[in-house]
Write an enzyme that holds these catalytic residues in place. Structure first.
Site, PDB file in Angstrom:
ATOM      1  N   TYR A 189      41.425  24.181  -6.080  1.00 20.41           N
ATOM      2  CA  TYR A 189      40.444  23.105  -6.265  1.00 20.41           C
ATOM      3  C   TYR A 189      39.961  22.594  -4.912  1.00 20.41           C
ATOM      4  O   TYR A 189      38.754  22.516  -4.649  1.00 20.41           O
ATOM      5  CB  TYR A 189      41.040  21.969  -7.093  1.00 20.41           C
ATOM      6  CG  TYR A 189      40.159  20.743  -7.128  1.00 20.41           C
ATOM      7  CD1 TYR A 189      38.931  20.765  -7.786  1.00 20.41           C
ATOM      8  CD2 TYR A 189      40.552  19.558  -6.500  1.00 20.41           C
ATOM      9  CE1 TYR A 189      38.114  19.646  -7.811  1.00 20.41           C
ATOM     10  CE2 TYR A 189      39.732  18.435  -6.521  1.00 20.41           C
ATOM     11  CZ  TYR A 189      38.519  18.481  -7.173  1.00 20.41           C
ATOM     12  OH  TYR A 189      37.713  17.371  -7.190  1.00 20.41           O
ATOM     13  N   GLY A 230      28.926  13.334 -16.700  1.00 16.11           N
ATOM     14  CA  GLY A 230      30.269  13.006 -16.240  1.00 16.11           C
ATOM     15  C   GLY A 230      30.437  11.517 -16.016  1.00 16.11           C
ATOM     16  O   GLY A 230      29.455  10.753 -16.005  1.00 16.11           O
ATOM     17  N   GLN A 231      31.688  11.091 -15.798  1.00 20.06           N
ATOM     18  CA  GLN A 231      31.943   9.661 -15.638  1.00 20.06           C
ATOM     19  C   GLN A 231      31.228   9.104 -14.398  1.00 20.06           C
ATOM     20  O   GLN A 231      30.700   7.989 -14.432  1.00 20.06           O
ATOM     21  CB  GLN A 231      33.440   9.372 -15.567  1.00 20.06           C
ATOM     22  CG  GLN A 231      34.171  10.001 -14.397  1.00 20.06           C
ATOM     23  CD  GLN A 231      35.643   9.593 -14.347  1.00 20.06           C
ATOM     24  OE1 GLN A 231      36.126   8.831 -15.182  1.00 20.06           O
ATOM     25  NE2 GLN A 231      36.358  10.100 -13.361  1.00 20.06           N
ATOM     26  N   ALA A 268      30.673  19.318 -11.044  1.00 20.39           N
ATOM     27  CA  ALA A 268      31.777  19.992 -10.363  1.00 20.39           C
ATOM     28  C   ALA A 268      32.780  20.533 -11.364  1.00 20.39           C
ATOM     29  O   ALA A 268      32.843  20.096 -12.518  1.00 20.39           O
ATOM     30  CB  ALA A 268      32.484  19.017  -9.417  1.00 20.39           C
ATOM     31  N   ASP A 288      22.722  18.689 -16.940  1.00 21.20           N
ATOM     32  CA  ASP A 288      24.154  18.974 -17.072  1.00 21.20           C
ATOM     33  C   ASP A 288      24.344  20.110 -18.072  1.00 21.20           C
ATOM     34  O   ASP A 288      23.399  20.528 -18.756  1.00 21.20           O
ATOM     35  CB  ASP A 288      24.902  17.721 -17.540  1.00 21.20           C
ATOM     36  CG  ASP A 288      26.337  17.669 -17.036  1.00 21.20           C
ATOM     37  OD1 ASP A 288      26.949  18.750 -16.852  1.00 21.20           O
ATOM     38  OD2 ASP A 288      26.852  16.561 -16.828  1.00 21.20           O
ATOM     39  N   LYS A 303      36.179  23.043  -3.267  1.00 27.71           N
ATOM     40  CA  LYS A 303      35.361  21.885  -2.902  1.00 27.71           C
ATOM     41  C   LYS A 303      34.994  21.922  -1.421  1.00 27.71           C
ATOM     42  O   LYS A 303      33.884  21.539  -1.039  1.00 27.71           O
ATOM     43  CB  LYS A 303      36.087  20.584  -3.241  1.00 27.71           C
ATOM     44  CG  LYS A 303      36.223  20.313  -4.727  1.00 27.71           C
ATOM     45  CD  LYS A 303      34.884  20.150  -5.424  1.00 27.71           C
ATOM     46  CE  LYS A 303      34.185  18.871  -5.034  1.00 27.71           C
ATOM     47  NZ  LYS A 303      32.882  18.718  -5.774  1.00 27.71           N
ATOM     48  N   THR A 325      36.184  15.706  -2.071  1.00 27.68           N
ATOM     49  CA  THR A 325      37.472  15.180  -2.516  1.00 27.68           C
ATOM     50  C   THR A 325      38.492  15.094  -1.394  1.00 27.68           C
ATOM     51  O   THR A 325      38.380  15.802  -0.379  1.00 27.68           O
ATOM     52  CB  THR A 325      38.026  16.101  -3.629  1.00 27.68           C
ATOM     53  OG1 THR A 325      39.372  15.723  -3.947  1.00 27.68           O
ATOM     54  CG2 THR A 325      38.059  17.547  -3.160  1.00 27.68           C
ATOM     55  N   ASP A 326      39.490  14.251  -1.601  1.00 28.81           N
ATOM     56  CA  ASP A 326      40.600  14.172  -0.646  1.00 28.81           C
ATOM     57  C   ASP A 326      41.455  15.442  -0.672  1.00 28.81           C
ATOM     58  O   ASP A 326      42.269  15.669   0.235  1.00 28.81           O
ATOM     59  CB  ASP A 326      41.472  12.951  -0.943  1.00 28.81           C
ATOM     60  CG  ASP A 326      42.024  12.925  -2.367  1.00 28.81           C
ATOM     61  OD1 ASP A 326      41.354  13.469  -3.267  1.00 28.81           O
ATOM     62  OD2 ASP A 326      43.108  12.367  -2.579  1.00 28.81           O
ATOM     63  N   TRP A 343      40.748   9.686  -6.626  1.00 23.35           N
ATOM     64  CA  TRP A 343      41.319   8.903  -7.748  1.00 23.35           C
ATOM     65  C   TRP A 343      40.231   8.177  -8.538  1.00 23.35           C
ATOM     66  O   TRP A 343      40.348   7.003  -8.853  1.00 23.35           O
ATOM     67  CB  TRP A 343      42.366   7.922  -7.218  1.00 23.35           C
ATOM     68  CG  TRP A 343      43.587   8.553  -6.653  1.00 23.35           C
ATOM     69  CD1 TRP A 343      43.706   9.805  -6.127  1.00 23.35           C
ATOM     70  CD2 TRP A 343      44.892   7.962  -6.544  1.00 23.35           C
ATOM     71  NE1 TRP A 343      44.983  10.031  -5.695  1.00 23.35           N
ATOM     72  CE2 TRP A 343      45.741   8.922  -5.934  1.00 23.35           C
ATOM     73  CE3 TRP A 343      45.422   6.720  -6.889  1.00 23.35           C
ATOM     74  CZ2 TRP A 343      47.085   8.693  -5.670  1.00 23.35           C
ATOM     75  CZ3 TRP A 343      46.763   6.476  -6.618  1.00 23.35           C
ATOM     76  CH2 TRP A 343      47.586   7.449  -6.025  1.00 23.35           C
TER      77      TRP A 343
END
Length: 229
Positions: A124, A10-11, A59, A30, A128, A100-101, A149
């Protein structure tokens, strides 16, 4: 130091590997070779590698699709998180879990603190949050890092989507009532490294400084990309 990194493709995972590489050996895992929802596979790899730190950057991240793909969202974000945290705990080593937010309701007009009330409103965010709970339950040596973000090279992120849309359409419409802190994956990876060295286990928020609306973010992206639309 030996670091076992789940979600290495992933990034975020790619930049985590870059940052932790000079510290010692990094072993990545992965899909499709390994699914963190497979407890036996996670345990076997962790035991075989014998890491000093386990990082879970894997994730299920498709926010919209999660609403109809509930089982897979929870498999990736809760079951997978539990498996990874448990495998690390078996070796008595720390685990990093990225959250995550979206675990918050989004109604605040000021930045969220880690101990603010949580109230996810979508699958989502709920999945999480379940991953956070699972991580805490399975491994007392945890770093839970809530971020927001995210963008990085080659990722399926807002930056790439805006550039692609601008190249395909003469006009874009972007919301201006959603505000957040755009966060570069390399910066988050460096913050993770600093946190992992601290030994200060617990819950954290990890984002770049400042904030903007989606609209303001889009304007800056197009400006820096030299795209006129």
């Amino acid at each position: 130091m030996k670091t076992l990194l789940f979600g290495c493709k992933g990034q975020l995972g790619k930049d985590v590997a870059i940052v932790f590489g000079p510290e010692g050996k990094v072993r990545g895992a992965d899909l499709p070779e390994l699914d963190i929802a497979d407890a036996q596979a996670v345990e076997a790899l962790t035991r075989e590698f014998g890491p000093d730190l386990v990082i879970n950057a894997a994730a299920y991240t498709n926010v919209e699709a999660a609403e109809d793909d509930i089982d897979n969202a929870y498999l990736g974000n809760e079951t997978g998180a539990r498996n990874v945290a448990r495998a690390a705990a078996a070796l008595k080593v720390p685990v990093v879990y990225y959250s995550t937010d979206y675990v918050f309701g989004g109604s605040n007009t000021t930045p969220y603190n880690p101990d603010d009330p949580i109230a996810p409103i979508g699958i989502y965010g709920k999945s999480k949050l379940a991953g956070e709970v699972a991580t805490r339950e399975e491994n007392p040596k945890h770093y839970i890092i809530r971020t927001a973000w995210l963008y990085g090279p080659g990722g399926n992120n807002f930056v790439e989507k805006i550039i692609a849309a601008a190249q395909a359409r003469p006009e874009l419409k972007v919301v201006d009532d959603e505000v957040g802190s755009p966060t570069h994956t390399l910066d988050l990876a460096r913050a993770t490294q600093a946190l992992a060295k601290s030994g200060a286990f617990g819950d954290y928020h990890g984002v770049n400084a400042g904030s903007c609306s989606r609209y303001e973010f889009a304007l800056k992206i197009l400006e820096l990309a030299g795209i006129d639309t």
